[in-house]
Write a protein that holds these residues in place. Structure first.
Motif, PDB file in Angstrom:
ATOM      1  N   TRP A 166       1.668   6.767  -6.742  1.00  0.00           N
ATOM      2  CA  TRP A 166       1.182   6.422  -7.939  1.00  0.00           C
ATOM      3  C   TRP A 166       0.123   7.033  -7.552  1.00  0.00           C
ATOM      4  CZ3 TRP A 166       2.319   5.816 -12.913  1.00  0.00           C
ATOM      5  CH2 TRP A 166       3.541   5.192 -13.211  1.00  0.00           C
ATOM      6  N   GLN A 167      -0.406   8.186  -7.045  1.00  0.00           N
ATOM      7  CA  GLN A 167      -1.052   8.939  -7.224  1.00  0.00           C
ATOM      8  C   GLN A 167      -1.029  10.292  -7.649  1.00  0.00           C
ATOM      9  OE1 GLN A 167      -2.362  10.281  -2.313  1.00  0.00           O
ATOM     10  NE2 GLN A 167      -2.980   7.791  -2.128  1.00  0.00           N
ATOM     11  N   GLU A 193      -9.389   8.522 -13.815  1.00  0.00           N
ATOM     12  CA  GLU A 193     -10.053   6.878 -13.497  1.00  0.00           C
ATOM     13  C   GLU A 193      -8.459   6.119 -13.294  1.00  0.00           C
ATOM     14  OE1 GLU A 193     -11.347   3.927 -16.660  1.00  0.00           O
ATOM     15  OE2 GLU A 193     -12.988   3.797 -15.501  1.00  0.00           O
ATOM     16  N   SER A 194      -7.474   5.743 -13.538  1.00  0.00           N
ATOM     17  CA  SER A 194      -6.778   4.924 -12.939  1.00  0.00           C
ATOM     18  C   SER A 194      -6.272   5.027 -11.811  1.00  0.00           C
ATOM     19  CB  SER A 194      -5.997   4.517 -13.932  1.00  0.00           C
ATOM     20  OG  SER A 194      -5.794   5.645 -14.443  1.00  0.00           O
ATOM     21  N   ASP A 195      -5.945   6.661 -11.257  1.00  0.00           N
ATOM     22  CA  ASP A 195      -5.449   7.620 -10.390  1.00  0.00           C
ATOM     23  C   ASP A 195      -6.330   7.141  -9.683  1.00  0.00           C
ATOM     24  OD1 ASP A 195      -4.351   9.187  -8.646  1.00  0.00           O
ATOM     25  OD2 ASP A 195      -3.275  10.479  -9.565  1.00  0.00           O
ATOM     26  N   ALA A 244      -5.460   4.347  -6.719  1.00  0.00           N
ATOM     27  CA  ALA A 244      -5.635   4.737  -4.480  1.00  0.00           C
ATOM     28  C   ALA A 244      -6.612   4.015  -4.014  1.00  0.00           C
ATOM     29  CB  ALA A 244      -6.866   6.400  -4.813  1.00  0.00           C
ATOM     30  N   ASN A 245      -7.782   3.532  -4.283  1.00  0.00           N
ATOM     31  CA  ASN A 245      -8.919   2.986  -3.888  1.00  0.00           C
ATOM     32  C   ASN A 245      -8.624   1.417  -2.999  1.00  0.00           C
ATOM     33  OD1 ASN A 245     -11.191   4.648  -3.268  1.00  0.00           O
ATOM     34  ND2 ASN A 245     -11.593   3.498  -5.534  1.00  0.00           N
ATOM     35  N   VAL A 246      -7.399   1.009  -3.843  1.00  0.00           N
ATOM     36  CA  VAL A 246      -6.677  -0.419  -3.998  1.00  0.00           C
ATOM     37  C   VAL A 246      -5.488  -0.073  -2.696  1.00  0.00           C
ATOM     38  CG1 VAL A 246      -5.193  -1.862  -4.607  1.00  0.00           C
ATOM     39  CG2 VAL A 246      -6.583  -1.207  -6.609  1.00  0.00           C
ATOM     40  N   ALA A 247      -4.504   0.979  -2.883  1.00  0.00           N
ATOM     41  CA  ALA A 247      -3.876   1.066  -1.729  1.00  0.00           C
ATOM     42  C   ALA A 247      -5.420   1.577  -0.663  1.00  0.00           C
ATOM     43  CB  ALA A 247      -3.508   2.797  -1.315  1.00  0.00           C
ATOM     44  N   GLN A 248      -5.875   1.711  -0.271  1.00  0.00           N
ATOM     45  CA  GLN A 248      -6.532   2.029   0.493  1.00  0.00           C
ATOM     46  C   GLN A 248      -7.222   0.940   1.247  1.00  0.00           C
ATOM     47  OE1 GLN A 248     -10.364   4.575   0.062  1.00  0.00           O
ATOM     48  NE2 GLN A 248     -10.441   4.351   2.284  1.00  0.00           N
ATOM     49  N   ALA A 282       1.059  -1.096   0.325  1.00  0.00           N
ATOM     50  CA  ALA A 282       0.126   0.037  -0.041  1.00  0.00           C
ATOM     51  C   ALA A 282       0.761   1.052  -0.190  1.00  0.00           C
ATOM     52  CB  ALA A 282      -0.916   0.090   1.760  1.00  0.00           C
ATOM     53  N   GLU A 283       1.904   1.440   0.891  1.00  0.00           N
ATOM     54  CA  GLU A 283       2.737   2.456   1.010  1.00  0.00           C
ATOM     55  C   GLU A 283       3.441   2.808  -0.208  1.00  0.00           C
ATOM     56  OE1 GLU A 283       3.441   4.626   3.241  1.00  0.00           O
ATOM     57  OE2 GLU A 283       2.204   3.795   4.412  1.00  0.00           O
TER      58      GLU A 283
END
Length: 280
Positions: free
Chosen positions: A42-43, A50-52, A56-60, A36-37
């Motif tokens: 990539w933010q 959309e991919s950003d 970000a949702n995946v990291a969360q 996640a870190e």
């Protein structure tokens, strides 16, 4: 392979049982937290809005999953600073796949890495569904539902990226670079303890069996995209599970603990409750 006997709660485990549970939990939690870190780098840099947002949702999600596993480790005494912000770098047990820096500006890297990791994650969560330790078993359902989306996101992007020669070349470069590190996902932290994890029924598939199932999934899929999987790749010198890490890990840990240290913190602010806490 696995014992059908259900283990006791955390305060009633023997020393050997506790060591096995802790080893398994550190494998799970450290992978999720460190990956996640890396994803947060990539933010606002992904190729589309959309991919950003998706990454970000995946990291969360991964941070939330790490929280669920670290909460179980707190059953044995350590608090959050002990487990994350103040734990020495050489005590972390994550695979070195998740600590490696991304190739600068190359979207193929996080996408290919996500795919390799998410297939492995799906297999190890499946092996925890019937875990003999109820507190692990009770968390698997929530995590599995979110991981399905992660793999779908990675596969959709891989198919787009490999649709032309230049994109396929970039994904192949990432595959050549990352595949040896992906193999460390299935390496033991300690041979004797890993065997005990299996014997106690904490998971229902061995690392070797999961590695074989992973290869049977990723190799034909990537072959079908016109990629060449380096199946005879040697393991890297740094495994991660055995607490050996690359120099990149020191840099990453320095970065994500900086604010905690600069503010002179001795405890971390909780941003979500332990799922075992009763809502008032």
């Amino acid at each position: 392979m696995a014992s059908a006997e259900q283990l006791a709660g955390p305060s009633e485990l023997s020393d050997a049982e506790r060591e096995a549970v802790e080893t398994l939990l550190f494998r799970l939690a450290d992978d999720e937290f460190v990956l996640a870190e890396r994803y947060t780098e990539w933010q606002v840099r992904a190729p589309t809005l959309e991919s950003d947002l998706a990454l970000a949702n995946v990291a969360q999600d991964e941070l939330g999953h790490a929280r669920l596993w670290y909460d179980l480790l707190q059953d044995f005494g350590p608090d959050e600073p002990d487990l994350i912000w103040e734990r020495p770098a050489d005590e972390w047990r994550h695979s070195t796949l998740v600590e490696r820096p991304f190739a600068e500006g190359d979207w193929a890297d996080p996408i290919l890495r996500s795919y390799l990791y998410d297939v492995a994650e799906e297999l190890r969560l499946e092996a925890l569904v019937d875990s003999s330790y109820a507190r692990i078993r009770d968390r698997v359902g929530k995590i599995r539902g979110e991981e399905d989306y992660h793999r779908e996101h990675a596969e959709n992007w891989l198919e787009r990226l490999t649709d032309d020669e230049d994109g396929r070349r970039r994904v192949q470069d990432a595959l050549d670079r990352l595949f040896p590190y992906a193999l460390t996902l299935f390496e033991p932290a300690d041979e004797e303890v890993e065997a005990r994890i299996d014997d106690l029924g904490l998971r229902t598939e061995s690392l070797a069996d999961m590695r074989e199932a992973w290869l049977e999934t990723v190799v034909p899929y990537l072959d079908g995209l016109g990629l060449s999987v380096p199946e005879d790749a040697d393991l890297p010198a740094e495994i991660g599970r055995d607490r050996s890490h690359t120099d990149d890990w020191d840099d990453l840990r320095e970065e994500f603990t900086r604010t905690y240290r600069e503010l002179g913190r001795s405890e971390a602010t909780r941003i979500m409750k332990d799922p075992d806490e009763v809502s008032e």
